[in-house]
Design a protein around this motif. Structure first.
Motif, PDB file in Angstrom:
ATOM      1  N   GLU A  60       0.838  -1.212   0.000  1.00 18.46           N
ATOM      2  CA  GLU A  60       0.000   0.000   0.000  1.00 18.46           C
ATOM      3  C   GLU A  60       0.871   1.260   0.000  1.00 18.46           C
ATOM      4  O   GLU A  60       0.592   2.220  -0.724  1.00 18.46           O
ATOM      5  CB  GLU A  60      -0.930  -0.001   1.207  1.00 18.46           C
ATOM      6  N   ARG A  61       1.920   1.240   0.801  1.00 21.75           N
ATOM      7  CA  ARG A  61       2.814   2.387   0.860  1.00 21.75           C
ATOM      8  C   ARG A  61       3.558   2.582  -0.462  1.00 21.75           C
ATOM      9  O   ARG A  61       3.733   3.714  -0.925  1.00 21.75           O
ATOM     10  CB  ARG A  61       3.795   2.235   2.019  1.00 21.75           C
ATOM     11  N   ARG A  62       3.991   1.482  -1.069  1.00 22.82           N
ATOM     12  CA  ARG A  62       4.671   1.590  -2.365  1.00 22.82           C
ATOM     13  C   ARG A  62       3.746   2.251  -3.394  1.00 22.82           C
ATOM     14  O   ARG A  62       4.175   3.136  -4.147  1.00 22.82           O
ATOM     15  CB  ARG A  62       5.111   0.217  -2.853  1.00 22.82           C
ATOM     16  N   THR A  88       9.821   6.837  -5.099  1.00 22.29           N
ATOM     17  CA  THR A  88      10.081   5.410  -5.189  1.00 22.29           C
ATOM     18  C   THR A  88      10.230   4.863  -3.780  1.00 22.29           C
ATOM     19  O   THR A  88      10.866   5.493  -2.927  1.00 22.29           O
ATOM     20  CB  THR A  88      11.375   5.147  -5.977  1.00 22.29           C
ATOM     21  N   PHE A  89       9.644   3.690  -3.535  1.00 25.82           N
ATOM     22  CA  PHE A  89       9.696   3.059  -2.216  1.00 25.82           C
ATOM     23  C   PHE A  89      10.130   1.619  -2.402  1.00 25.82           C
ATOM     24  O   PHE A  89       9.554   0.906  -3.218  1.00 25.82           O
ATOM     25  CB  PHE A  89       8.301   3.115  -1.568  1.00 25.82           C
ATOM     26  N   GLU A 106       4.360  13.957   4.274  1.00 26.28           N
ATOM     27  CA  GLU A 106       3.273  14.677   4.954  1.00 26.28           C
ATOM     28  C   GLU A 106       1.930  13.980   4.768  1.00 26.28           C
ATOM     29  O   GLU A 106       1.123  13.911   5.680  1.00 26.28           O
ATOM     30  CB  GLU A 106       3.161  16.110   4.419  1.00 26.28           C
ATOM     31  N   GLY A 107       1.684  13.469   3.567  1.00 25.93           N
ATOM     32  CA  GLY A 107       0.398  12.840   3.269  1.00 25.93           C
ATOM     33  C   GLY A 107       0.420  11.327   3.320  1.00 25.93           C
ATOM     34  O   GLY A 107      -0.527  10.677   2.879  1.00 25.93           O
ATOM     35  N   ALA A 108       1.494  10.763   3.842  1.00 22.01           N
ATOM     36  CA  ALA A 108       1.654   9.299   3.839  1.00 22.01           C
ATOM     37  C   ALA A 108       0.577   8.603   4.673  1.00 22.01           C
ATOM     38  O   ALA A 108       0.113   9.145   5.676  1.00 22.01           O
ATOM     39  CB  ALA A 108       3.035   8.932   4.374  1.00 22.01           C
ATOM     40  N   MET A 121       8.343   8.272  10.953  1.00 23.67           N
ATOM     41  CA  MET A 121       9.156   8.703  12.087  1.00 23.67           C
ATOM     42  C   MET A 121      10.378   9.428  11.553  1.00 23.67           C
ATOM     43  O   MET A 121      10.994   9.001  10.587  1.00 23.67           O
ATOM     44  CB  MET A 121       9.593   7.484  12.912  1.00 23.67           C
ATOM     45  N   ASP A 122      10.712  10.531  12.167  1.00 25.40           N
ATOM     46  CA  ASP A 122      11.891  11.289  11.775  1.00 25.40           C
ATOM     47  C   ASP A 122      11.838  11.726  10.319  1.00 25.40           C
ATOM     48  O   ASP A 122      12.836  11.625   9.591  1.00 25.40           O
ATOM     49  CB  ASP A 122      13.154  10.451  12.016  1.00 25.40           C
TER      50      ASP A 122
END
Length: 85
Positions: free
Chosen positions: A26-28, A37-38, A67-69, A74-75
């Motif tokens: 989902e994050r990719r 790119t992830f 910001e919109g992830a 973290m960090d």
């Protein structure tokens, strides 16, 4: 503009890896839509130890994507920028 990168290390117990992989996919997809790119690598000698890389074409694009992830980064201010060699 130089490329920008963030790095995250995590260890996932065997019982949580299927859910973790689902979240990674989902994050990719999210980061691809955000112009980034992830990718993720697993340590060969320690199953379940992962390092996640998120790369953007610039620090500004990467910061905006974080910001919109879908998951809090973290960090997110620790962005590494490509060095010209």
């Amino acid at each position: 503009m130089p490329r920008a990168l963030t790095v995250k290390r995590t260890v996932v117990p065997k019982s949580g890896r299927a859910e973790y992989m689902t979240r990674l996919r989902e994050r990719r997809a999210y980061y691809k839509r955000a112009g980034c790119t992830f990718w993720v690598c697993e340590e060969t000698g320690l199953p379940g130890a992962y390092i996640e890389f998120t790369e953007g074409p610039s620090a500004a694009v990467l910061a905006a994507a974080h910001e919109g992830a879908p998951e809090q980064v973290m960090d997110s201010n620790r962005i590494y920028q490509e060095v010209e060699l």
